[in-house]
Structure formats: C-alpha cells, structure tokens
Design an enzyme around this catalytic site. Structure first.
Site, PDB file in Angstrom:
ATOM      1  N   SER A   1       0.784  -1.227   0.000  1.00  0.00           N
ATOM      2  CA  SER A   1       0.000   0.000   0.000  1.00  0.00           C
ATOM      3  C   SER A   1       0.818   1.280   0.000  1.00  0.00           C
ATOM      4  O   SER A   1       0.309   2.333  -0.376  1.00  0.00           O
ATOM      5  CB  SER A   1      -0.943   0.013   1.205  1.00  0.00           C
ATOM      6  OG  SER A   1      -0.217  -0.065   2.421  1.00  0.00           O
TER       7      SER A   1
ATOM      8  N   HIS B   1      -5.710  -3.836  -1.128  1.00  0.00           N
ATOM      9  CA  HIS B   1      -5.624  -2.842  -2.199  1.00  0.00           C
ATOM     10  C   HIS B   1      -5.708  -3.468  -3.584  1.00  0.00           C
ATOM     11  O   HIS B   1      -5.774  -2.753  -4.582  1.00  0.00           O
ATOM     12  CB  HIS B   1      -4.335  -2.035  -2.060  1.00  0.00           C
ATOM     13  CG  HIS B   1      -4.360  -1.070  -0.927  1.00  0.00           C
ATOM     14  ND1 HIS B   1      -4.851   0.222  -1.049  1.00  0.00           N
ATOM     15  CD2 HIS B   1      -3.977  -1.195   0.373  1.00  0.00           C
ATOM     16  CE1 HIS B   1      -4.753   0.838   0.114  1.00  0.00           C
ATOM     17  NE2 HIS B   1      -4.229   0.001   0.998  1.00  0.00           N
TER      18      HIS B   1
ATOM     19  N   LYS C   1     -12.539  -0.344   0.756  1.00  0.00           N
ATOM     20  CA  LYS C   1     -11.724   0.425  -0.182  1.00  0.00           C
ATOM     21  C   LYS C   1     -12.447   0.493  -1.522  1.00  0.00           C
ATOM     22  O   LYS C   1     -13.368   1.277  -1.678  1.00  0.00           O
ATOM     23  CB  LYS C   1     -10.326  -0.168  -0.267  1.00  0.00           C
ATOM     24  CG  LYS C   1      -9.527   0.006   1.033  1.00  0.00           C
ATOM     25  CD  LYS C   1      -8.132  -0.547   0.932  1.00  0.00           C
ATOM     26  CE  LYS C   1      -7.279  -0.184   2.139  1.00  0.00           C
ATOM     27  NZ  LYS C   1      -7.798  -0.674   3.427  1.00  0.00           N
TER      28      LYS C   1
END
Length: 397
Positions: A185, A213, A244
């Site tokens: 990340s 991610h 996310k």
C-alpha cells in the site's frame, strides 16, 4: 487525589515532541460524502487520498440497497453472528463473494484489520513458523504478534531470502505460513505471487495474501491479485476488504470450506463483537454484483491512474515503481513531507503525508490515490498545484 498524575503529563510530553518535530496533525473534517471533490470546513479540495478507488462510496445503487436493508433488517444486527446476529443478508454476501472470488467460501469480518487479527491467531499455533515480507501491512504484523509462534522476516520481495528461510525450516515446525500483501500500500508494487506460491508448494508451506488494495482494482473485474496472476486454488487464505474499492465497510477471507468452519468457531473479532450492520452488508453485496456484471469503473480507475502517473513523473517527481493505481510521490524528509502536504491542502489538493513509522525513516511521501470518477480537468488542476508548490519548496526544479 493526585491531580498531576491524572493530567497525563507523560502523554503531553509525547504530543509536544510530535509538534517539535513537525509531525503533529489534526483530523480533517469532510462535510459530505467521499467524492473526487470534498467539502472541508472552509474550502473545496480535490480528493487524492481516499481508498474509494471505484467511486462507489456514494453510489446511488449502493445507497438504495442499504436503505432497503434497513427497512427489512433494522440498523443493527443486534448480536454476534454466533448468537442471533447472523442474518440472511450476511449469508447472501458471503455467497456472492465466494462466487466472485472463485473460492469455496468467504468469511466476513467487521473490518479488513479484523480479518488479519482474527484469522492469523485462529489458524496458527505456537509450534508453527510465520514468515512475513518486510513491508507487510501493520494488521498482518499485529496478527502475527498475537501468536506465540516463531516469526521470521524476509527482505521485501526477496525470493532468494524467502527460499533460504523455507529450506532452513524443513522438519522443524508443525506448519509454515508465508504472509504477504498482494499490493503493497505504500509503494504500489505487487508481490511476486507466482514465485511465492511456487516456493510454498515446493517446501510445504501455506500461503496467506492480504489483498486489501488489490480487491476491486486488480484482475478480471477487480477479482484481485490472485486472479491477476491466475493462481486460483493455489493460495490458501486471501484477505479482501469491503471498505476500499467496494466503498463500504468490512472485510472477508476467501478460503476453503474447512477453513470457514474453523474460523466460525475461533475468529475472536467475530465471536466477541457485533457483526456488520445490515446496511453495510447489503451495500457491499450490491457493489459485488456491479463488479461482476461491469468492469467499466475499473477501466476508468486505471485510465486515471496512468494519466496522473505520467504527468507527475514527467515533472520530475520521484513516483517510485508502482504497478497499481497507488502513486507515491516520495519527498524523503518527514517534516518537509508534512509541509508539502499542508501546502497542497491550502492550494486545494488533499493528499495525505505518509511518514515514519508507517514507512521507513527518510522515505516520507504523499500518496496519490485517484478514483474512477475523477475528471481529467480535476487531475490536470491537481498536477498544476503539485508542480507550483514543489517548485516553491525546491522539491523539483
């Protein structure tokens, strides 16, 4: 009463030290939804620091699903899943996730952080060896700390060092686990999953990938890094997040049926904390349905990501070696990084400073995170502000 004791002098000294080093910050307050442009208290700013990759956090379809869920299920589940908190909507989300990820089962948690805290302590024992990439997310590190097992760390993405650790471990432990992020990340680079899986199979180790991610951004329709490398069925535990790219709240572990059964008995965050709200659960399910049917948001995200990377790199910024929509702009000095972030915010670009201990000392950076719904005009304006501030500060010439 000891008044001096209760004034928390030791914490006041720590806060004063942060201020002296230029590392103290106050929490920003967003007045509305998480959109490409935010309304802060006194200004509009271009948002380049959220994890809302696919711009789903304020999507009308997700909001409609959440409202309908509240009308049917209420605002809270009312208990942990092992009592009466396991509503049919939770089962439906797990089924949709499993089909999307092409695995036997998915086990949902209240957050991505809880996934790692809850899963690692449930599947690992003191007789095991836990091997971790040097740059793994804090939640993996914290999860490993909760297990009284032997822990070893290999240099970031150094497959030779990983193999040496695996070779030396043969015959010494009950189980061996390799832990890695799918997408790292802070730098935006990918784990070498094909090689990790190859080594795991060669030396009899389990593989565990935190793909927070990568979920929604990598692979076909956002199925993740495992899909990107076509490794379905060869990774034992895959953590994904619902907060996310999915735009909501929560997390999940994609796994085998037997792993699901064990986690439902031993995953402490699920056993001892009320589960996801019906609204969050229904909204996440709708997001998965959208991704399954349509990859246009993912394509828009990647188009915007390539666009801003090219422009920032052309200006002379150090953008590292990202392979994903995460674009680090590496400044180096922590205090200077904080000043750069603050100056950008004052000019209308919100991009957070990332400094030690989140990243190694001397590698402070601002992390640029675009969304699918950013316009090229918004990105051009942000890049122009980046250039102006950086030249004033001597970051670029």
């Amino acid at each position: 009463m000891n008044k001096e004791l209760h004034e928390m002098k030791y914490l006041a000294e720590k806060v004063a030290d942060l201020k002296a080093k230029g590392l103290y910050r106050t929490l920003p307050v967003n007045q509305g939804a998480c959109e490409p442009v935010l309304q802060l208290a006194d200004r509009e700013v271009i948002n380049l620091c959220s994890n809302n990759y696919l711009s789903l956090a304020n999507d009308a379809r997700l909001k409609e699903a959440a409202i309908k869920a509240i009308e049917r299920y209420g605002v809270g589940a009312g208990a942990v899943r092992t009592i009466v908190g396991n509503q049919s909507i939770h089962e439906e989300l797990e089924k949709a996730l499993a089909e999307f990820k092409k695995v036997e089962r998915c086990f949902i948690y209240q957050s991505g952080y809880d996934c790692n805290i809850g899963t690692i302590q449930a599947i690992c024992d003191k007789e095991d060896l836990l091997i971790s990439d040097q740059l793994n997310h804090a939640s993996i590190i914290d999860g490993m700390r909760m297990v009284k097992a032997t822990k070893q760390v290999y240099a970031h993405s150094n497959m030779e060092e990983l193999e040496a650790l695996l070779q030396a471990a043969q015959g010494k432990y009950h189980n061996i686990f390799i832990f890695t992020d799918g997408v790292f990340s802070m730098d935006g680079d990918l784990a070498n999953l094909p090689k990790i899986v190859e080594l795991a199979e060669k030396y009899g180790a389990f593989t565990y990938v935190d793909d927070a991610h990568g979920s929604g951004t990598m692979g076909s329709h956002g199925r993740g890094t495992v899909d990107h490398f076509n490794l379905h069925g060869r990774v034992d535990f895959v953590v994904g997040t619902l907060s996310k790219a999915i735009g909501v709240k929560g997390g999940y572990v994609a796994c085998k049926e037997v792993s699901y059964q064990w986690l439902s008995h031993r995953a402490r965050p699920v056993l001892f904390s009320t589960t996801l709200s019906p609204a969050d659960t229904a909204a996440a399910k709708k997001a998965i349905e959208i991704l399954t049917e349509d990859d246009s948001l993912q394509k828009q995200l990647w188009d915007n990501s390539r666009y801003i990377k090219e422009k920032l790199t052309a200006l002379g910024f150090n953008t590292g070696h990202s392979e994903t929509p995460i674009t680090p702009v590496i400044i180096g000095d922590e205090a200077k990084t904080m000043r750069f972030s603050k100056a950008l915010l004052e000019r209308g670009v919100f991009v957070s400073a990332i400094v030690f201990p989140t990243v190694p000392a001397g590698t402070g950076r601002v992390r640029v995170m675009v969304q699918a719904k950013h316009t090229k005009e918004q990105l051009d304006k942000a890049v122009a502000i980046f250039a102006a501030v950086a030249k004033e500060m001597g970051i670029i010439s």
